[in-house]
Design a protein around this motif. Structure first.
Motif, PDB file in Angstrom:
ATOM      1  N   GLN A 153      12.608   8.785   6.652  1.00 23.07           N
ATOM      2  CA  GLN A 153      11.450   8.140   7.241  1.00 23.07           C
ATOM      3  C   GLN A 153      11.087   8.861   8.538  1.00 23.07           C
ATOM      4  N   ARG A 203       0.855  -1.196   0.000  1.00 21.36           N
ATOM      5  CA  ARG A 203       0.000   0.000   0.000  1.00 21.36           C
ATOM      6  C   ARG A 203       0.877   1.227   0.000  1.00 21.36           C
ATOM      7  N   THR A 207       8.115   7.813  10.236  1.00 25.14           N
ATOM      8  CA  THR A 207       7.584   6.690  11.017  1.00 25.14           C
ATOM      9  C   THR A 207       8.406   5.480  10.638  1.00 25.14           C
ATOM     10  N   ASP A 266       3.066   0.566   3.185  1.00 26.81           N
ATOM     11  CA  ASP A 266       3.153  -0.754   3.798  1.00 26.81           C
ATOM     12  C   ASP A 266       4.071  -1.606   2.943  1.00 26.81           C
ATOM     13  N   THR A 267       5.136  -2.137   3.547  1.00 26.23           N
ATOM     14  CA  THR A 267       6.129  -2.941   2.836  1.00 26.23           C
ATOM     15  C   THR A 267       6.122  -4.357   3.378  1.00 26.23           C
ATOM     16  N   VAL A 304       4.358  -7.348   7.491  1.00 28.05           N
ATOM     17  CA  VAL A 304       4.154  -6.065   6.827  1.00 28.05           C
ATOM     18  C   VAL A 304       4.585  -4.946   7.769  1.00 28.05           C
ATOM     19  N   HIS A 305       5.395  -4.023   7.263  1.00 30.70           N
ATOM     20  CA  HIS A 305       5.886  -2.909   8.046  1.00 30.70           C
ATOM     21  C   HIS A 305       5.340  -1.609   7.461  1.00 30.70           C
ATOM     22  N   THR A 306       4.790  -0.767   8.316  1.00 27.33           N
ATOM     23  CA  THR A 306       4.256   0.522   7.890  1.00 27.33           C
ATOM     24  C   THR A 306       5.270   1.612   8.188  1.00 27.33           C
ATOM     25  N   THR A 307       5.592   2.396   7.184  1.00 30.52           N
ATOM     26  CA  THR A 307       6.513   3.516   7.357  1.00 30.52           C
ATOM     27  C   THR A 307       5.911   4.763   6.725  1.00 30.52           C
ATOM     28  N   GLU A 308       6.369   5.925   7.198  1.00 28.14           N
ATOM     29  CA  GLU A 308       6.016   7.198   6.578  1.00 28.14           C
ATOM     30  C   GLU A 308       7.300   7.941   6.279  1.00 28.14           C
ATOM     31  N   ALA A 356       3.052   7.389   2.836  1.00 26.50           N
ATOM     32  CA  ALA A 356       2.730   6.388   3.847  1.00 26.50           C
ATOM     33  C   ALA A 356       2.697   5.048   3.105  1.00 26.50           C
TER      34      ALA A 356
END
Length: 318
Positions: free
Chosen positions: A236, A193, A238, A209-210, A217-221, A207
């Motif tokens: 990054q 995403r 987040t 999702d990797t 799944v890791h969410t980063t911003e 933003a």
């Protein structure tokens, strides 16, 4: 015309480290994005060791701002003076100093001063600057203190690495593939995403999702700064739990066959999160290896897909 009022501020922190160690971090502006939360990107434009010009990009009250400053570095006195040459509204002028003073018990008192004037001497502008200076100064001093007091030391926790791929396509086409990150969920298997918001001046807010190799799944911003056809830098905001900081750079260098596309990363490991994330017996060295493997794998995969996309007949330039 009435003379504008110059506002003055001072912020301090006491750190358990030598003045020399603290001075070295302040003097090396290239490490600031990995140490200071508000700093997104820093460039040393020119330097002779004692005088230098730098360009900074940073968050101020949640907005991305950039300015050009001249700095005077005095290692003997452990002082760094700065003066903005080109400011960005609502700042009309700004300067100040970093000063490292010996304190009791081998500690060091770090003093950070600012003097500034707002555009048009507007009270609203003055309030905006006061809030930004106070918030960023407190955040930077706290981060500086943490960086020098955190075991096992910044030099062991920070690492930089890069991966490159030769691509038979012009730099502008490879740059466009990396810049057009809104299409990554359809183009990159490891991106589940991505939400993108863009601002003038090549600023992108992401933003994402990797998906990791183990299926998690890791969410980063992140905030990205795009410099057309040349490079894209990002930070990054987040982070994955094992990292305290992560900055990067995509660069696109002309070559005889097209482009050398390079992905560079600078990360700071969080030593307090290593065992929680990687297991009870994991070490900082294990975390360094894991982060290197994951980020390198994803970056190389992205560059390989950029290669396929830009080299494919009929697709280059889409």
């Amino acid at each position: 015309m009435a003379q504008q009022e110059v506002r003055h501020t001072e912020h301090t922190v006491v750190a358990t480290a030598s003045a020399d160690v603290l001075y070295d971090i302040i003097a090396d502006v290239t490490v600031w994005p990995a140490v200071f939360g508000p700093t997104l990107h820093a460039e040393r434009v020119e330097s002779d060791g004692a005088q230098e010009r730098i360009r900074l990009w940073a968050l101020a009250n949640g907005e991305v701002k950039t300015w050009l400053s001249r700095r005077t570095l005095d290692a003997g006195a452990r002082r760094v003076a700065f003066r903005q040459e080109v400011s960005q509204p609502p700042v009309a002028s700004m300067g100040g100093e970093w000063i490292m003073k010996p304190a009791t018990g081998g500690d060091t008192l770090v003093v950070m001063t600012h003097d500034y004037t707002p555009v048009d001497d507007d009270p609203g502008h003055a309030d905006w600057i006061a809030r930004a200076v106070d918030r960023n100064s407190r955040a930077e001093l706290a981060a500086l203190k943490a960086a020098v007091e955190r075991g096992p030391g910044l030099d062991r926790l920070m690492m930089a690495f890069e991966d490159s791929v030769e691509i038979a396509a012009p730099p502008v086409e490879v740059y466009d593939f990396i810049r057009d990150c809104g299409a990554w969920p359809e183009r990159l298997p490891h991106v589940a995403r991505l939400e993108l918001r863009e601002e003038p001046g090549g600023v992108q807010h992401l933003a994402m999702d990797t998906k990791a190799p183990d299926g998690s799944v890791h969410t980063t911003e992140s905030i990205r700064l795009c410099f057309p056809s040349s490079h894209i830098v990002y930070k990054q905001t987040t982070l994955p739990k094992v990292l305290l900081a992560h900055t990067g750079r995509w660069s696109f260098t002309p070559s005889p066959t097209g482009t050398v596309a390079t992905s560079q990363h600078t990360v700071v490991i969080d030593p307090d999160a290593v065992t929680a994330v990687l297991g009870a017996d994991a070490t900082v060295a294990d975390a360094r290896a894991a982060v290197r493997g994951t980020l390198g794998t994803n970056s190389t995969a992205t560059l390989r897909l950029a290669q396929q996309f830009t080299e494919a007949p009929g697709e280059a330039g889409e």
